[in-house]
Design an enzyme around this catalytic site. Structure first.
Site, PDB file in Angstrom:
ATOM      1  N   HIS A 272      -3.647  -6.222  -9.268  1.00 38.39           N
ATOM      2  CA  HIS A 272      -4.329  -4.342  -8.340  1.00 38.39           C
ATOM      3  C   HIS A 272      -4.950  -3.914  -9.804  1.00 38.39           C
ATOM      4  O   HIS A 272      -6.073  -2.882  -9.104  1.00 38.39           O
ATOM      5  CB  HIS A 272      -3.528  -4.347  -7.252  1.00 38.39           C
ATOM      6  CG  HIS A 272      -2.344  -3.555  -7.589  1.00 38.39           C
ATOM      7  ND1 HIS A 272      -1.278  -3.709  -8.524  1.00 38.39           N
ATOM      8  CD2 HIS A 272      -2.064  -1.925  -7.752  1.00 38.39           C
ATOM      9  CE1 HIS A 272      -0.059  -2.200  -8.770  1.00 38.39           C
ATOM     10  NE2 HIS A 272      -0.937  -1.579  -8.476  1.00 38.39           N
ATOM     11  N   ASP A 273      -4.088  -3.192  -9.852  1.00 33.66           N
ATOM     12  CA  ASP A 273      -4.319  -2.433 -11.395  1.00 33.66           C
ATOM     13  C   ASP A 273      -5.705  -2.322 -12.704  1.00 33.66           C
ATOM     14  O   ASP A 273      -5.553  -1.898 -13.161  1.00 33.66           O
ATOM     15  CB  ASP A 273      -3.426  -1.460 -11.554  1.00 33.66           C
ATOM     16  CG  ASP A 273      -3.311  -0.382 -10.701  1.00 33.66           C
ATOM     17  OD1 ASP A 273      -3.813  -0.269  -9.593  1.00 33.66           O
ATOM     18  OD2 ASP A 273      -1.642   0.474  -9.952  1.00 33.66           O
TER      19      ASP A 273
ATOM     20  N   LYS B  34      -7.624  -0.896 -14.861  1.00 32.74           N
ATOM     21  CA  LYS B  34      -7.756   0.140 -15.111  1.00 32.74           C
ATOM     22  C   LYS B  34      -7.200  -0.508 -16.643  1.00 32.74           C
ATOM     23  O   LYS B  34      -7.602   0.748 -17.833  1.00 32.74           O
ATOM     24  CB  LYS B  34      -5.989   0.326 -15.086  1.00 32.74           C
ATOM     25  CG  LYS B  34      -5.701   1.248 -13.949  1.00 32.74           C
ATOM     26  CD  LYS B  34      -4.573   1.965 -13.472  1.00 32.74           C
ATOM     27  CE  LYS B  34      -4.638   2.832 -12.279  1.00 32.74           C
ATOM     28  NZ  LYS B  34      -3.507   3.336 -12.074  1.00 32.74           N
TER      29      LYS B  34
ATOM     30  N   HIS C 270     -11.641   1.830 -11.246  1.00 34.81           N
ATOM     31  CA  HIS C 270     -10.301   0.804 -11.814  1.00 34.81           C
ATOM     32  C   HIS C 270     -10.759   0.081 -10.356  1.00 34.81           C
ATOM     33  O   HIS C 270     -10.741  -1.564 -11.031  1.00 34.81           O
ATOM     34  CB  HIS C 270      -9.231   1.234 -12.121  1.00 34.81           C
ATOM     35  CG  HIS C 270      -8.017   1.558 -10.704  1.00 34.81           C
ATOM     36  ND1 HIS C 270      -8.177   2.335  -9.972  1.00 34.81           N
ATOM     37  CD2 HIS C 270      -7.956   0.381 -10.235  1.00 34.81           C
ATOM     38  CE1 HIS C 270      -7.684   2.100  -9.311  1.00 34.81           C
ATOM     39  NE2 HIS C 270      -6.585   1.300  -8.677  1.00 34.81           N
TER      40      HIS C 270
ATOM     41  N   HIS D 247      -7.294  -2.008  -2.238  1.00 37.68           N
ATOM     42  CA  HIS D 247      -5.843  -1.351  -1.930  1.00 37.68           C
ATOM     43  C   HIS D 247      -6.107  -0.333  -2.357  1.00 37.68           C
ATOM     44  O   HIS D 247      -4.688   0.953  -1.830  1.00 37.68           O
ATOM     45  CB  HIS D 247      -4.585  -2.249  -3.363  1.00 37.68           C
ATOM     46  CG  HIS D 247      -5.145  -2.459  -4.645  1.00 37.68           C
ATOM     47  ND1 HIS D 247      -6.491  -2.572  -5.276  1.00 37.68           N
ATOM     48  CD2 HIS D 247      -4.892  -0.782  -5.289  1.00 37.68           C
ATOM     49  CE1 HIS D 247      -6.100  -1.357  -7.134  1.00 37.68           C
ATOM     50  NE2 HIS D 247      -5.630  -0.320  -7.071  1.00 37.68           N
ATOM     51  N   HIS D 248      -6.477   0.879  -2.507  1.00 36.48           N
ATOM     52  CA  HIS D 248      -7.152   2.082  -2.403  1.00 36.48           C
ATOM     53  C   HIS D 248      -7.569   2.325  -0.662  1.00 36.48           C
ATOM     54  O   HIS D 248      -8.334   3.662  -0.404  1.00 36.48           O
ATOM     55  CB  HIS D 248      -7.900   2.616  -3.245  1.00 36.48           C
ATOM     56  CG  HIS D 248      -6.845   2.674  -4.428  1.00 36.48           C
ATOM     57  ND1 HIS D 248      -5.849   3.292  -4.540  1.00 36.48           N
ATOM     58  CD2 HIS D 248      -6.205   2.570  -5.990  1.00 36.48           C
ATOM     59  CE1 HIS D 248      -5.225   3.521  -5.511  1.00 36.48           C
ATOM     60  NE2 HIS D 248      -5.799   3.254  -6.141  1.00 36.48           N
TER      61      HIS D 248
ATOM     62  N   ASP E  51       2.257  -0.677  -3.590  1.00 34.75           N
ATOM     63  CA  ASP E  51       1.705   0.484  -4.988  1.00 34.75           C
ATOM     64  C   ASP E  51       2.059   1.269  -4.734  1.00 34.75           C
ATOM     65  O   ASP E  51       2.746   2.076  -5.971  1.00 34.75           O
ATOM     66  CB  ASP E  51      -0.305   0.646  -4.953  1.00 34.75           C
ATOM     67  CG  ASP E  51      -0.635   0.919  -5.690  1.00 34.75           C
ATOM     68  OD1 ASP E  51       0.228   1.533  -7.315  1.00 34.75           O
ATOM     69  OD2 ASP E  51      -1.754   1.575  -5.757  1.00 34.75           O
TER      70      ASP E  51
END
Length: 181
Positions: free
Chosen positions: A37-38, A41, A66, A92-93, A119
């Site tokens: 998911h990240d 970044k 990201h 996811h955001h 998260d």
């Protein structure tokens, strides 16, 4: 030097897998989403990722990139990635009512909601450069304020209450076999 919070993606992947079991979702896909998911970044400057105070508006906009950076990286390096995994990473955001990013959609899909809850929970219960870690109880209270599907939040709450009340191993009778996998 670039760094994410210590083992954050590993913990999110484990939480995603556990939530997927509870919600009858594909465990492998959920864990993959949590782990990836990240990944975007890696394209965010370290001084923003590790900033000990609040982000400026410009820094926050950069941090939001990201999500799309991660989707592009995954597509570039995993050409046959299942669409559900890409969607979970993309979502996811996202938040209910179009309050999230990057697409301001009506809300995350099932995998995206699982990743979002895992998260946020891990971020809250982990120490960050700008604050200490919240307790599990405080994190659950804060998570309930998020515009995320209640079913996923309730599953996490049930999971956490089980873990907190069942912390001692069951007694093993003498002579019985103990297996570890």
């Amino acid at each position: 030097m670039w760094s994410l919070p210590d083992q954050h993606s590993d913990r999110v992947a484990v939480l995603c897998a556990r939530l997927a079991i509870e919600l009858d979702l594909n465990v492998s896909e959920a864990a993959s989403c949590g782990f990836l998911h990240d990944v975007g970044k890696i394209r965010i400057p370290a001084d923003i990722l590790n900033k000990p105070g609040p982000l400026s508006n410009e820094e926050y906009r950069m941090m939001q990139t990201h999500v799309m950076e991660g989707v592009w990286l995954i597509q570039e390096h995993w050409t046959d990635v299942p669409a559900q995994i890409l969607q979970g990473v993309l979502d996811h955001h996202e938040r209910l009512g179009g309050k999230g990013y990057p697409q301001q959609s009506a809300g995350p899909g099932a995998l995206g909601a699982v990743v979002a809850v895992a998260d946020v929970f891990d971020a809250l219960t982990s120490r960050r450069p700008y604050r200490g870690a919240y307790s599990v109880r405080e994190a659950v209270q804060l998570l309930q304020r998020e515009a995320l599907p209640r079913r996923v939040i309730r599953s996490l709450m049930d999971m956490m209450s089980t873990l907190q009340t069942d912390t001692s191993p069951e007694p093993v009778e003498a002579g019985s076999q103990v297996t570890t996998a």
